[in-house]
Write a protein that holds these residues in place. Structure first.
Motif, short mmCIF file in Angstrom:
data_model
loop_
_atom_site.label_atom_id
_atom_site.label_comp_id
_atom_site.label_asym_id
_atom_site.label_seq_id
_atom_site.Cartn_x
_atom_site.Cartn_y
_atom_site.Cartn_z
N LEU A 143 14.83 -21.51 -51.92
CA LEU A 143 14.12 -22.25 -50.76
C LEU A 143 14.37 -23.57 -51.16
O LEU A 143 13.65 -23.87 -52.31
N ILE A 144 14.84 -24.59 -50.35
CA ILE A 144 14.94 -25.88 -50.85
C ILE A 144 14.39 -26.90 -49.70
O ILE A 144 14.88 -26.38 -48.44
N GLY A 145 13.50 -27.71 -49.90
CA GLY A 145 12.95 -28.58 -48.90
C GLY A 145 13.00 -30.13 -49.43
O GLY A 145 12.40 -30.37 -50.24
N LEU A 146 14.12 -30.83 -48.94
CA LEU A 146 14.47 -32.07 -49.62
C LEU A 146 14.98 -33.03 -48.51
O LEU A 146 15.68 -32.62 -47.45
N GLY A 147 14.58 -34.17 -48.51
CA GLY A 147 15.10 -35.19 -47.73
C GLY A 147 14.07 -36.06 -47.18
O GLY A 147 14.37 -37.24 -46.69
N SER A 148 12.90 -35.63 -47.05
CA SER A 148 11.75 -36.38 -46.50
C SER A 148 11.27 -37.51 -47.37
O SER A 148 10.75 -38.92 -46.99
N ASN A 149 11.64 -37.45 -48.65
CA ASN A 149 11.49 -38.68 -49.48
C ASN A 149 12.59 -39.29 -50.13
O ASN A 149 13.51 -38.37 -50.74
N GLU A 200 19.47 -46.18 -43.21
CA GLU A 200 18.68 -45.85 -44.08
C GLU A 200 18.76 -44.20 -44.11
O GLU A 200 18.77 -43.69 -45.20
N VAL A 201 18.89 -43.67 -42.92
CA VAL A 201 18.90 -42.22 -42.64
C VAL A 201 20.53 -41.77 -43.25
O VAL A 201 20.57 -40.73 -44.09
N VAL A 202 21.40 -42.56 -42.95
CA VAL A 202 22.80 -42.05 -43.70
C VAL A 202 22.68 -42.24 -45.21
O VAL A 202 23.19 -41.45 -45.93
N THR A 203 22.05 -43.17 -45.73
CA THR A 203 21.96 -43.24 -47.28
C THR A 203 21.23 -42.12 -47.87
O THR A 203 21.42 -41.46 -48.80
N ALA A 204 19.88 -41.95 -47.04
CA ALA A 204 19.25 -40.62 -47.49
C ALA A 204 19.97 -39.47 -47.34
O ALA A 204 19.86 -38.55 -48.37
N THR A 205 20.76 -39.16 -46.37
CA THR A 205 21.72 -38.05 -46.18
C THR A 205 22.60 -37.92 -47.61
O THR A 205 22.89 -36.66 -48.06
N THR A 206 23.32 -38.88 -47.84
CA THR A 206 24.08 -39.13 -48.84
C THR A 206 23.40 -38.61 -50.41
O THR A 206 23.94 -37.68 -50.93
N GLU A 207 22.31 -39.03 -50.34
CA GLU A 207 21.51 -38.73 -51.52
C GLU A 207 21.13 -37.33 -51.67
O GLU A 207 21.06 -36.48 -52.55
N THR A 208 20.49 -36.80 -50.50
CA THR A 208 20.07 -35.53 -50.28
C THR A 208 21.43 -34.45 -50.50
O THR A 208 21.10 -33.52 -51.44
N SER A 286 11.34 -37.26 -37.39
CA SER A 286 11.26 -35.59 -37.68
C SER A 286 12.44 -35.08 -37.30
O SER A 286 13.33 -34.49 -38.02
N GLN A 287 13.04 -35.40 -36.22
CA GLN A 287 14.52 -35.10 -35.83
C GLN A 287 15.44 -35.74 -36.64
O GLN A 287 16.44 -34.89 -36.98
N ASN A 288 15.34 -36.92 -37.11
CA ASN A 288 16.24 -37.19 -37.81
C ASN A 288 16.33 -36.83 -39.46
O ASN A 288 17.36 -36.55 -39.86
N LEU A 289 15.11 -36.31 -39.68
CA LEU A 289 15.08 -35.61 -41.13
C LEU A 289 15.55 -34.23 -40.78
O LEU A 289 16.34 -33.90 -41.66
#
Length: 417
Positions: A143-149, A200-208, A286-289
């Motif tokens: 189980l993985i929960g990742l992306g909110s940070n 910022e969401v795009v960059t966070a998506t790439t990192e995640t 939250s929806q963006n996450l």
């Protein structure tokens, strides 16, 4: 020859029945016990659910509770709870469960020690911890929960921003604001761009996505039999789209008026010190996450069509049981209320009635200096993690390579589709 092949097959079946595996060259070894592991951040580590367990730090020392005034970098403050959803899920065939997640975890912490970045905790990389589990166990569920940070934004910063603006607005009049604070303390409701911009969401998506790819690569190398189910969990908002009627005004003042301390105290006590106008942007965040996690899944599923990979969408899992959604909050809700302490005392402040702005500032400073005194705020509580565990159970029985939605119904049951 056919008889010999049948005999060999029978031997293999007999060895399997007694817990042995046949390996190349004719040697046999004991089958490893099966394991489920959880990786990621606070929404899966069990932040808010209590019963936090000792955490082994980067030096190999198990850290129990170090005291409220300890450095927040202490491994214990990963807040790995015995009540986390992984431990509440029904997982037939799984013998042992391992919580490797850490509150505040970021994509960089997957392959690197958390202490390598600012505000990280003294724990080894989550992949190194995963490799250690694979030495003794056959990993079957992840189980993985990742992306909110991430490097762009963190859930804690977003929550702090909106709560602090509301508190400042509630306790500080316009004349005090300009005369004593020089107008430099934001008091307006949060907007979508305050929380996370599209870039910022795009960059966070790439990192995640990159971090999740590292997890899948590592599992391919270390899993004893190469067979494992990987679930990517989204996030759920602890707050509703609007508060219940009783939390909308107090003493004939709403949160659109200048200084509304009674209303501020009422919402704080109920667990939702936030402007009503901030709630919709919060849900967009939250929806963006959720979209971030789903986009990462889409990329990885295309790269690895044979992988048993799925998304568990829990954005609606707390519907009808969020903070301030019903009268009597925080009783009966599935998330923790915002709570602060007056110094690192261990005693949460449950009421701000009668507090002046100087006292309020002292509480805010305590949260900044000793983040562990407030870091449980706005996370799934023990009941919430029980619900998320039920969602996980449903996700693991779904067809492979799908997006599974877990939604709470008005009567408290869950629909998993």
């Amino acid at each position: 020859m056919r008889v010999l092949r049948r005999a060999a097959a029978m031997v293999a079946l007999m060895l399997g029945a007694v817990g042995m595996q046949v390996v190349q060259g004719g040697a046999a070894q004991a089958a490893l016990p099966t394991a489920a592991v959880v990786l990621g951040d606070s929404f899966v580590s069990g932040e808010g659910a209590g019963d936090y367990q000792p955490v082994v730090d980067a030096s190999g020392t198990a850290q129990a509770f170090p005291g409220w005034s300890a450095a927040n970098s202490n491994a214990y403050f990963c807040h790995r709870s015995a009540n986390a959803s992984l431990f509440k899920a029904s997982l037939p065939g799984i013998q042992d469960r391992f919580n490797l997640a850490c509150s505040g975890g970021q994509p960089a912490d997957i392959a690197n020690p958390s202490s390598a970045r600012a505000k990280g905790r003294s724990v080894a990389s989550q992949l190194d911890q995963l490799r250690a589990v694979a030495q003794t166990h056959d990993i079957d569920v992840v189980l993985i929960g990742l992306g909110s940070n991430n490097t762009q934004f963190t859930f804690g910063d977003v929550a702090e921003l909106c709560a602090n603006r509301f508190i400042a607005d509630a306790w500080t009049g316009w004349w005090e604001f300009w005369a004593y604070l020089n107008g430099d303390v934001p008091q307006e409701p949060c907007t979508v761009s305050d929380l996370a911009t599209d870039p910022e969401v795009v960059t966070a998506t790439t990192e995640t996505t990159a971090a999740l790819r590292q997890v899948l690569d590592t599992l391919a190398q270390i899993d004893a039999d190469g067979v494992h189910q990987v679930v990517l969990q989204t996030y759920t908002n602890p707050l509703p789209l609007d508060v219940a009627t009783q939390y909308r005004d107090e003493d004939s003042r709403t949160d659109t008026r200048d200084k509304f301390r009674a209303l501020g105290a009422e919402r704080y006590a109920a667990g939702c010190p936030i402007h009503r106008a901030s709630l919709a942007p919060g849900h967009m965040f939250s929806q963006n996450l959720g979209t971030l996690v789903k986009n990462a899944y889409t990329t990885l599923a295309a790269e690895r069509p044979a992988a048993d990979l799925r998304v568990l969408d829990v954005q609606k899992a707390f519907d009808g049981a969020r903070l301030c959604e019903n009268p009597g909050s925080p009783t009966g809700v599935l998330a923790t209320p915002v709570r602060v302490q007056d110094g690192p005392s261990g005693t949460p402040i449950t009421s701000l009635s009668g507090w002046d702005k100087i006292g309020i500032q002292r509480l805010a400073n305590t949260c900044v200096t000793y983040f562990q005194t407030c870091q449980e705020s706005w996370h799934p509580n023990a009941a919430g993690h029980t619900v998320l565990g039920q969602c996980l159970t449903g996700a693991l029985t779904a067809a492979p390579r799908t997006i599974v939605t877990c939604a709470r119904n008005a009567n408290g049951t869950l629909t998993i589709s």
